[in-house]
Scaffold this active site. Sequence first.
Site, PDB file in Angstrom:
ATOM      1  N   SER A  34       0.731  -1.172   0.021  1.00 19.83           N
ATOM      2  CA  SER A  34      -0.082  -0.050   0.032  1.00 19.83           C
ATOM      3  C   SER A  34       0.750   1.238   0.024  1.00 19.83           C
ATOM      4  O   SER A  34       0.294   2.385  -0.366  1.00 19.83           O
ATOM      5  CB  SER A  34      -0.876   0.206   1.292  1.00 19.83           C
ATOM      6  OG  SER A  34      -0.281  -0.109   2.323  1.00 19.83           O
TER       7      SER A  34
ATOM      8  N   HIS B 233      -0.869   6.294   6.163  1.00 25.13           N
ATOM      9  CA  HIS B 233      -0.391   5.984   4.848  1.00 25.13           C
ATOM     10  C   HIS B 233      -0.038   7.232   4.135  1.00 25.13           C
ATOM     11  O   HIS B 233      -0.506   8.345   4.413  1.00 25.13           O
ATOM     12  CB  HIS B 233      -1.298   5.203   4.026  1.00 25.13           C
ATOM     13  CG  HIS B 233      -1.432   3.964   4.185  1.00 25.13           C
ATOM     14  ND1 HIS B 233      -2.041   3.221   5.287  1.00 25.13           N
ATOM     15  CD2 HIS B 233      -0.820   2.511   3.354  1.00 25.13           C
ATOM     16  CE1 HIS B 233      -1.899   1.894   5.232  1.00 25.13           C
ATOM     17  NE2 HIS B 233      -1.261   1.499   4.178  1.00 25.13           N
TER      18      HIS B 233
END
Length: 289
Positions: free
Chosen positions: A38, A271
């Site tokens: 990711s 993230h």
Amino acid sequence: MRTTRLLAAAFSAAILLTGTAAAASAAEVHHYVALGDSYTSGPFVPVQRLDPLGCGRSTANYPSVVAAALHVGAFTDVSCAGADTTNMTRPQQVPFNGTNAPQLDALRIDTDLVTLGIGGNDYGVFGSLVSTCPGLRASAPTGNPCEEHFTTNGVDTVATAITAIRPRIEAVLAAIHQRSPGARVVVVGYPRIAPENGYCPDVLPFADGDYAWLNRVESDLNEAIEDAAADGAAEYVDTYGPSRGHDACARGGSAWINGKDQNIFAAAAYHPLKAGMAGVAAVVLKALR
């Protein structure tokens, strides 16, 4: 008249040479393949691709930025959220009934550039930290309850897991070289999540004492990845150092990493943001050039 013809010929030759140089530059990378998890794919970073949607693959992730900047001949991005080293050779089931094929299947004999960003999901390292640490802050806000949680009989179990990740990455690199023997292989490390100093519990809700431990975990992980790259005949690109001052706590729009709040229009929790992808891309491009 002769002078005119000579000038025209020279002008035509210049155009031809300019076009040839541009074509050579564009064809410098024939086939670029991006592999990773990711932190490579970019979940919720706009605009998201649908192939499959569950991989959280963004058209603005760092591989896409790199591919555009290099004017590569062909670009294949198979990075996928949740991937670990096993998903390089095995299919990965993703949300919304999707499947991401084994990522190494994207490699070809003529692939000449590969970037790889992997390791954080192996043995559940990243997922364990973000799912466990925030819930422990209340028990000791100024202590290090998460580090204590993952320490058994004096042994840091996260550090032990990181040691075991290195040979997995080495195996992936060996497989890449086997499938694409002429490729330049670049292993991309993870950017900084926590600041060097200070705390921001409203954004990164770890206990104060766990910030230093989180930095150590990430530093150890990047060191293991770098060592694997060295042993696996690949180049390592450090993004941890260059992301100093761009951690989740950074203010004024300088953060590369999103905090605890999921934002489906910007980035998944913990993230990279679009700015982070651009920052990592700049570091990778500098290394490639």
